[in-house]
Design a protein around this motif. Structure first.
Motif, PDB file in Angstrom:
ATOM      1  N   ARG A  41     -10.649  20.186   6.490  1.00  0.00           N
ATOM      2  CA  ARG A  41     -10.608  20.894   5.219  1.00  0.00           C
ATOM      3  C   ARG A  41     -10.077  19.953   4.151  1.00  0.00           C
ATOM      4  O   ARG A  41      -9.422  18.948   4.448  1.00  0.00           O
ATOM      5  CB  ARG A  41      -9.747  22.141   5.311  1.00  0.00           C
ATOM      6  CG  ARG A  41      -8.281  21.876   5.605  1.00  0.00           C
ATOM      7  CD  ARG A  41      -7.488  23.181   5.564  1.00  0.00           C
ATOM      8  NE  ARG A  41      -6.127  22.979   6.011  1.00  0.00           N
ATOM      9  CZ  ARG A  41      -5.140  22.555   5.228  1.00  0.00           C
ATOM     10  NH1 ARG A  41      -5.387  22.259   3.964  1.00  0.00           N
ATOM     11  NH2 ARG A  41      -3.918  22.392   5.696  1.00  0.00           N
ATOM     12  N   LEU A  42     -10.349  20.258   2.916  1.00  0.00           N
ATOM     13  CA  LEU A  42      -9.861  19.417   1.828  1.00  0.00           C
ATOM     14  C   LEU A  42      -8.343  19.569   1.725  1.00  0.00           C
ATOM     15  O   LEU A  42      -7.815  20.635   1.989  1.00  0.00           O
ATOM     16  CB  LEU A  42     -10.507  19.850   0.505  1.00  0.00           C
ATOM     17  CG  LEU A  42     -12.014  19.687   0.413  1.00  0.00           C
ATOM     18  CD1 LEU A  42     -12.493  20.151  -0.944  1.00  0.00           C
ATOM     19  CD2 LEU A  42     -12.419  18.250   0.632  1.00  0.00           C
ATOM     20  N   PRO A  43      -7.650  18.519   1.330  1.00  0.00           N
ATOM     21  CA  PRO A  43      -6.182  18.596   1.277  1.00  0.00           C
ATOM     22  C   PRO A  43      -5.692  19.320   0.030  1.00  0.00           C
ATOM     23  O   PRO A  43      -4.964  18.746  -0.781  1.00  0.00           O
ATOM     24  CB  PRO A  43      -5.762  17.125   1.278  1.00  0.00           C
ATOM     25  CG  PRO A  43      -6.883  16.428   0.632  1.00  0.00           C
ATOM     26  CD  PRO A  43      -8.131  17.176   0.966  1.00  0.00           C
ATOM     27  N   LEU A  44      -6.099  20.554  -0.121  1.00  0.00           N
ATOM     28  CA  LEU A  44      -5.746  21.283  -1.342  1.00  0.00           C
ATOM     29  C   LEU A  44      -4.269  21.635  -1.359  1.00  0.00           C
ATOM     30  O   LEU A  44      -3.570  21.428  -2.339  1.00  0.00           O
ATOM     31  CB  LEU A  44      -6.580  22.560  -1.448  1.00  0.00           C
ATOM     32  CG  LEU A  44      -8.084  22.360  -1.489  1.00  0.00           C
ATOM     33  CD1 LEU A  44      -8.790  23.704  -1.480  1.00  0.00           C
ATOM     34  CD2 LEU A  44      -8.479  21.583  -2.725  1.00  0.00           C
ATOM     35  N   ASP A  45      -3.794  22.168  -0.225  1.00  0.00           N
ATOM     36  CA  ASP A  45      -2.388  22.577  -0.167  1.00  0.00           C
ATOM     37  C   ASP A  45      -1.451  21.386  -0.264  1.00  0.00           C
ATOM     38  O   ASP A  45      -0.314  21.524  -0.692  1.00  0.00           O
ATOM     39  CB  ASP A  45      -2.118  23.303   1.151  1.00  0.00           C
ATOM     40  CG  ASP A  45      -2.778  24.653   1.171  1.00  0.00           C
ATOM     41  OD1 ASP A  45      -2.830  25.258   0.091  1.00  0.00           O
ATOM     42  OD2 ASP A  45      -3.250  25.075   2.228  1.00  0.00           O
ATOM     43  N   GLU A  46      -1.946  20.234   0.157  1.00  0.00           N
ATOM     44  CA  GLU A  46      -1.083  19.060   0.178  1.00  0.00           C
ATOM     45  C   GLU A  46      -0.858  18.506  -1.225  1.00  0.00           C
ATOM     46  O   GLU A  46       0.101  17.791  -1.466  1.00  0.00           O
ATOM     47  CB  GLU A  46      -1.704  17.970   1.061  1.00  0.00           C
ATOM     48  CG  GLU A  46      -1.520  18.183   2.554  1.00  0.00           C
ATOM     49  CD  GLU A  46      -2.345  19.334   3.106  1.00  0.00           C
ATOM     50  OE1 GLU A  46      -3.235  19.822   2.388  1.00  0.00           O
ATOM     51  OE2 GLU A  46      -2.088  19.769   4.240  1.00  0.00           O
ATOM     52  N   HIS A  47      -1.765  18.800  -2.121  1.00  0.00           N
ATOM     53  CA  HIS A  47      -1.663  18.186  -3.437  1.00  0.00           C
ATOM     54  C   HIS A  47      -1.452  19.167  -4.573  1.00  0.00           C
ATOM     55  O   HIS A  47      -1.011  18.786  -5.640  1.00  0.00           O
ATOM     56  CB  HIS A  47      -2.940  17.380  -3.728  1.00  0.00           C
ATOM     57  CG  HIS A  47      -3.089  16.200  -2.836  1.00  0.00           C
ATOM     58  ND1 HIS A  47      -2.478  14.999  -3.083  1.00  0.00           N
ATOM     59  CD2 HIS A  47      -3.766  16.036  -1.675  1.00  0.00           C
ATOM     60  CE1 HIS A  47      -2.780  14.147  -2.120  1.00  0.00           C
ATOM     61  NE2 HIS A  47      -3.548  14.743  -1.259  1.00  0.00           N
ATOM     62  N   LEU A  48      -1.795  20.409  -4.349  1.00  0.00           N
ATOM     63  CA  LEU A  48      -1.775  21.349  -5.472  1.00  0.00           C
ATOM     64  C   LEU A  48      -0.821  22.505  -5.218  1.00  0.00           C
ATOM     65  O   LEU A  48      -0.694  22.979  -4.099  1.00  0.00           O
ATOM     66  CB  LEU A  48      -3.185  21.926  -5.700  1.00  0.00           C
ATOM     67  CG  LEU A  48      -4.255  20.930  -6.104  1.00  0.00           C
ATOM     68  CD1 LEU A  48      -5.604  21.616  -6.091  1.00  0.00           C
ATOM     69  CD2 LEU A  48      -3.971  20.377  -7.477  1.00  0.00           C
ATOM     70  N   HIS A  49      -0.154  22.938  -6.265  1.00  0.00           N
ATOM     71  CA  HIS A  49       0.611  24.186  -6.198  1.00  0.00           C
ATOM     72  C   HIS A  49      -0.414  25.298  -6.300  1.00  0.00           C
ATOM     73  O   HIS A  49      -0.953  25.547  -7.370  1.00  0.00           O
ATOM     74  CB  HIS A  49       1.545  24.289  -7.403  1.00  0.00           C
ATOM     75  CG  HIS A  49       2.729  23.413  -7.308  1.00  0.00           C
ATOM     76  ND1 HIS A  49       3.802  23.714  -6.518  1.00  0.00           N
ATOM     77  CD2 HIS A  49       3.001  22.226  -7.886  1.00  0.00           C
ATOM     78  CE1 HIS A  49       4.698  22.756  -6.626  1.00  0.00           C
ATOM     79  NE2 HIS A  49       4.233  21.843  -7.441  1.00  0.00           N
ATOM     80  N   ALA A  91      -9.662  13.104  -7.506  1.00  0.00           N
ATOM     81  CA  ALA A  91     -10.730  13.990  -7.058  1.00  0.00           C
ATOM     82  C   ALA A  91     -10.388  15.457  -7.314  1.00  0.00           C
ATOM     83  O   ALA A  91     -11.234  16.221  -7.762  1.00  0.00           O
ATOM     84  CB  ALA A  91     -10.977  13.769  -5.570  1.00  0.00           C
ATOM     85  N   LEU A  92      -9.142  15.804  -7.062  1.00  0.00           N
ATOM     86  CA  LEU A  92      -8.786  17.219  -7.158  1.00  0.00           C
ATOM     87  C   LEU A  92      -8.635  17.677  -8.605  1.00  0.00           C
ATOM     88  O   LEU A  92      -8.304  18.825  -8.864  1.00  0.00           O
ATOM     89  CB  LEU A  92      -7.520  17.503  -6.357  1.00  0.00           C
ATOM     90  CG  LEU A  92      -7.703  17.325  -4.855  1.00  0.00           C
ATOM     91  CD1 LEU A  92      -6.430  17.644  -4.116  1.00  0.00           C
ATOM     92  CD2 LEU A  92      -8.833  18.192  -4.318  1.00  0.00           C
TER      93      LEU A  92
END
Lengths: 577, 484
Positions: B362-370, B399-400
């Motif tokens: 999965r994309l590292p959304l939780d790792e980078h975004l609140h 990217a995000l």
């Protein structure tokens, strides 16, 4: 008295003081013996409170009555109103006051100030020009007149102005006026509007038909409502309310045969009748006892579809029973003891345990629809499922199946493995054969999953750990259903998503019945204390009959019952010989 | 027509009367005169209508000079007006006989559809949100919907869409008018100065033709199809979706394809599991013309992705995966499920991956975004843009940025300050930087870091390219508009 007092106080602290965090409470728990020696928890806790200083004394007092209201024994999660009560508690805990209602000012703005007498055309014109939003002025004004239930002549004068000013009256405005007439009971006006609409427009919209049905069925011309219903029928499936209006019209004008034919049509169309419909039919039954069999079949229908009447309908049913000419019935409002005995007539109600046949049905359909479903891969994999089946078949039937992760997480921040261990030990002491279901990540020793605890759990119970990306609930259901009717399960999950997977209404009811009879829910668990579960009902809450009795559970007024809850009040009807 | 005039004049008369009614005493005195006027005007036109007769009772009422009677005159006038209109309509209906016949023919052709059309029309009159124009195709859909609320919802959707379309059209029209006016002005001015010289401009910049840009983009596409990194869209979710969801999916895929085409180093797009008879294919052909679809530089195949690529290269991107995609691997083939689920379907793509035993991420959304405020779903073109950006820059931070801002409450490291880049990402950026050195185009694109090094391509081409891209962007938008 002392030890009795302490846990209670703790419970209420935990529940009713929003600011006190769990940490403090848990810390408090450790020091309980010490401070007891020192002379009472109350001083300790108030000190603690003062230290934090955020709590207002007023708040604390105002919540006091809630504590007293709490029953002595924990009620089932499926008792009517439990969800509502829990929601209120949670809100209190989170510090949100219950009084805060979402303000709906936005709707009020749409309505205009209504004049207090009929206006002339020029006055209307001036009013419209003065308004800041002259578009749709008439329609909003008509809505305002309806809302404020003002004199109908005001509405008429508005229509007169519109007709003269624009040369016609738009359909939408006529429709609003019709609403006004129907709800205000201005039947003569309604006839006129209907005639005009009929001649002016080729067909009417469904909303107008519904309104007219409602209106006509209250007047002498109620038979025209039937024609209108036919008209709706050509466009869309009529709503249960349309049928209820028509039936009400027929009943009020003494034509019971028509009422029943309409009711049969409704059933043919697979529309679920609303309770008003039944109310009218039972009222008809009081006047005329020809259709008693059909009315009894309505009660059967309630039983089959697990429908509970509202209190008004229950009263009418009672009245109908009491005035049956050939038999002498008496009705009473009653409650049922936990043992399943009716308080009023002392007869035993149906058990909540499923029959062998039903149980087998349920087991098969849960296997087919819930666990496998359309795609086995969605919840698990075939290999995993196979290995689990093998696992279950190799072990003796379980007495209780525990949803490990659910139980572990039921207490916020306390070490999760510790909570689970406490529950497992308690059940183990009772000499039960236990199965704990979990996911594989529980085995990697972490802060919340202590290896020592996990080893102890594995000694005391059979354990099965699914893949981290599989769901564990379906396995729980499988294990519990395959161990036989005596097997309970421990989880706080209401399993509504799994219930929804079942294909037919009947299996869904069976599932719910089984769930109510077999689900153990932790009650106010505090680490270090005895594990308690909420009560499991021993009787089935459903309309039921025996030779000389009818027992019908009904919804009380004022309790908000969620769909997964069952009422607590019963209508007990007994026949005297 | 004369009928209509008579009607209007009659109304005018009525209006006058009504306006002059209020003073009670005056009314009595005046009663005869408006009536006389009324009659005379009718005589004058010599064309009496039925409205006249229906409105007579009202005038009789006025004879009684009582208060209530006057009120009544006011109150029921609308009924007579409406009734008179019925009469008028009947006469007009007979006059437009052929159109009625035409309608009747239509009705006989497809009575259920006609009933639906009528219902829709009545709903429109009753003030519900319903489109003004509705095609037969849409009507069929309405007729097929089983419940009333579903019908209402669909019609509301259509009406909102219609509203947008109308507003857009108006805007375009306005722009066009402005442009024309401007052009006229320009030509006038130029005409004043010197004749005929407007065609050739004297400029030192070589004219860059649209054609050249198209060719360039075409070459890039061809190159990507030969050497580019494949990116697979798994089109096997057709049965799980409703018609509207399929339309949305195709919309997003179109967006994706356009974005890919215009990027510096495109992916080689694969549409796998594309059933040639399926709704996807039909919709794609509808949106692109057949010709454009044939010439599109992407690979479509009814085959499964596992038959087209070695299994160990494939990575299925799914939000339900337990693994996080920390670094973007240029040698892997990423698969995106072409799925839009308006009603949540958790685990559908994961189930697919599990069935095929593919690696998932999965994309590292939780790792980078609140991520506290918004819904946690991304459209296909957003995911594509994120992948494209991470492929070009190697940085998830970059990217995000393509995650819609309304959905999250900012980056984690943005709080600490831009210098403190490590944390969740530190390792990745170093690795990504190392990768950057091997990829000159990526270097050129990542503006911040690679700025010091001399770009290999001349900047002017870049300028042109970006300009061209912008232009083709607008063109694309226009095309979309026409297509709609």
């Amino acid at each position: 008295m002392g030890p009795m007092l302490i846990p209670n106080t703790r419970v209420c602290l935990q529940h009713f003081i929003p600011v006190l965090s769990r940490n403090i409470l848990n810390g408090l728990h450790k020091y309980v013996p010490a401070c007891f020696k020192l002379g009472g928890l109350s001083t300790f806790s108030t000190k603690d409170l003062n230290k934090h200083g955020v709590i207002k004394r007023k708040d604390f007092k105002s919540k006091d009555f809630v504590i007293k209201e709490k029953p002595a024994f924990p009620k089932s999660v499926f008792a009517a109103g439990t969800a509502r009560r829990t929601a209120v508690l949670m809100k209190l805990k989170a510090g949100i006051s219950d009084l805060e209602e979402p303000s709906d000012n936005s709707r009020k703005i749409n309505y205009l100030e209504v004049p207090d007498r009929p206006l002339t055309a020029s006055e209307w014109k001036r009013l419209k020009e003065d308004n800041e939003r002259p578009d749709r002025f008439e329609i909003r004004m008509m809505g305002g007149i309806f809302k404020s239930s003002a004199d109908i002549n005001i509405a008429k004068s508005l229509l007169a102005y519109v007709a003269v000013d624009s040369g016609t009256v738009a359909y939408e405005l006529l429709l609003r006026y019709l609403t006004l007439c129907v709800y205000g009971g201005h039947w003569a006006e309604m006839y006129d509007v209907y005639d005009i609409m009929k001649s002016r427009f080729r067909t009417l919209d469904t909303g107008a038909y519904s309104l007219l049905i409602k209106g006509f069925s209250k007047t002498e011309r109620w038979e025209e409502a039937l024609v209108l219903l036919e008209n709706i029928n050509k466009i869309i499936t009529p709503s249960p309310r349309n049928y209820s209006d028509v039936i009400a019209g027929a009943v009020q004008h003494g034509n019971f045969a028509t009422a029943w034919t309409q009711y049969n049509q409704l059933l043919e169309k697979d529309i679920i009748p609303n309770q008003d419909t039944w109310k009218y039919l039972f009222e008809a039954g009081i006047a005329d006892h020809e259709n008693d069999d059909k009315l009894l079949s309505i009660l059967e229908h309630m039983r089959d579809n697990q429908i509970y009447p509202e209190v008004t309908l229950a009263n009418i049913i009672r009245k109908w029973f009491e005035c049956r000419p050939d038999q002498k019935w008496t009705g009473r409002i009653s409650t049922v003891k936990p043992s399943g005995v009716c308080q009023s007539c002392r007869s035993l109600l149906e058990s909540i345990q499923l029959t062998e046949e039903d149980y087998a049905d349920l087991r098969d359909s849960v296997m087919k629809n819930v666990i496998e479903g359309k795609d086995v891969f969605k919840k698990t994999t075939p290999e995993e499922l196979e290995s689990f089946k093998h696992f279950v078949s190799k072990r003796p039937p379980f007495d209780v199946v525990i949803d490990g992760l659910n139980v572990a997480h039921s207490l916020g921040r306390v070490s999760q493995s510790q909570t689970l261990l406490a529950v497992v030990s308690e059940l183990n002491q009772q000499g039960l054969s236990i199965l704990v279901l979990g996911r594989k990540h529980m085995l990697f020793s972490t802060q919340s999953w202590n290896r020592h605890h996990m080893n102890q759990i594995q000694q005391k119970a059979h354990c099965f750990f699914t893949e981290n990306i599989s769901e564990d609930d379906p396995f729980l259901l499988y294990a519990a259903l395959h161990s036989g009717n005596h097997c309970n399960f421990v989880s706080r999950d209401l399993m509504r998503d799994h219930k929804a997977c079942l294909s037919s209404g009947r299996t869904r009811q069976l599932f719910f019945k089984w769930q109510r009879g077999h689900q153990l829910v932790l009650y106010n668990f505090v680490p270090g204390k005895k594990v308690r579960f909420r009560k499991i009902q021993s009787y089935d809450t459903i309309a039921q009959t025996s030779a000389n009795t009818w027992h019908i559970p009904f919804d009380e007024e004022g309790t908000e019952r969620s769909t997964y809850e069952v009422p607590q009040k019963w209508l007990c009807l007994t026949r005297l010989n | 027509m004369s009928m209509r005039f008579a009607k209007l004049s009659l109304l005018n008369e009525l209006r006058q009367c009504c306006h002059s009614l209020p003073p009670r005493l005056v009314l009595k005195k005046r009663y005869l005169s408006p009536s006389a006027n009324f009659a005379s005007s009718l005589n004058h036109l010599q064309n009496p209508t039925r409205s006249l007769s229906t409105s007579w009772p009202k005038w009789k009422d006025v004879h009684q000079p009582k208060d209530e009677e006057k009120e009544k005159l006011d109150l029921d006038i609308w009924k007579s007006v409406m009734r008179s209109q019925v009469a008028e309509e009947e006469t007009s209906r007979t006059s437009d006989d052929d159109t009625v016949q035409g309608e009747a023919r239509e009705m006989s052709q497809d009575p259920p559809l006609e009933a639906t059309r009528e219902m829709v029309e009545m709903w429109r009159q009753a003030g519900k949100k319903v489109p003004e124009d509705i095609t037969n195709e849409q009507l069929e859909i309405v007729a097929d919907l089983t419940s009333k609320s579903a019908k209402k919802k669909y019609l509301k959707f259509l009406s909102i869409k219609e509203g947008y379309k109308k507003a857009n059209k108006e805007k375009q029209e306005k722009k066009k008018m402005e442009w024309l006016a401007k052009k006229e002005e320009m030509s006038k001015e130029e005409g004043d100065d010197e004749e005929g010289s407007s065609k050739l401009k004297n400029t030192f910049i070589l004219h860059y033709w649209q054609r050249s840009l198209d060719r360039l983009i075409g070459w890039q596409g061809a190159q990507a199809m030969r050497f580019g990194q494949p990116l697979v869209f798994d089109m096997s979710y057709e049965p799980q979706m409703t018609r509207r969801e399929i339309e949305n999916t195709i919309n997003q895929l179109l967006e994706t394809e356009g974005c890919n085409r215009r990027s510096v180093e495109p992916f080689h797009l694969h549409f796998c599991n594309l059933n040639p008879e399926g709704a996807y294919h039909k919709e794609l052909l509808k949106r692109y013309s057949t010709e454009a679809w044939e010439n599109l530089l992407i690979t479509t195949s009814p085959q499964q992705h596992i038959d087209m690529f070695p299994r160990e290269q494939l990575v299925y991107l799914t939000a339900d995966s337990p693994n996080v995609l920390r670094t973007f691997d240029h040698n892997k083939v990423y698969i995106i499920g072409a799925l839009v689920d308006r009603s949540n379907l958790p685990g559908v793509s994961l189930a697919n991956a599990k069935r095929l035993k593919l690696t998932t991420a999965r994309l590292p959304l939780d790792e980078h975004l609140h991520w506290e405020c918004g819904t946690k779903n991304l459209s296909l073109d957003r995911i594509f843009r994120i992948l494209m950006a991470v492929k070009e820059t190697g940085s998830w931070m970059e990217a995000l940025k393509f995650v819609p801002q309304r959905k999250h409450a900012g980056f984690y490291s943005a709080k600490k300050g831009s210098t403190d880049f490590k944390g969740a990402e530190g390792r990745d950026t170093i690795q990504a930087n190392r990768e950057l050195k091997n990829l000159f185009i990526s270097k050129q694109r990542s503006k911040g870091r690679a700025e010091g090094k001399a770009p290999l391509q001349s900047p002017i081409i870049n300028v042109l390219k970006s300009k061209g891209a912008a232009r083709s962007d607008t063109q694309k938008a226009r095309k979309n508009w026409w297509e709609e």
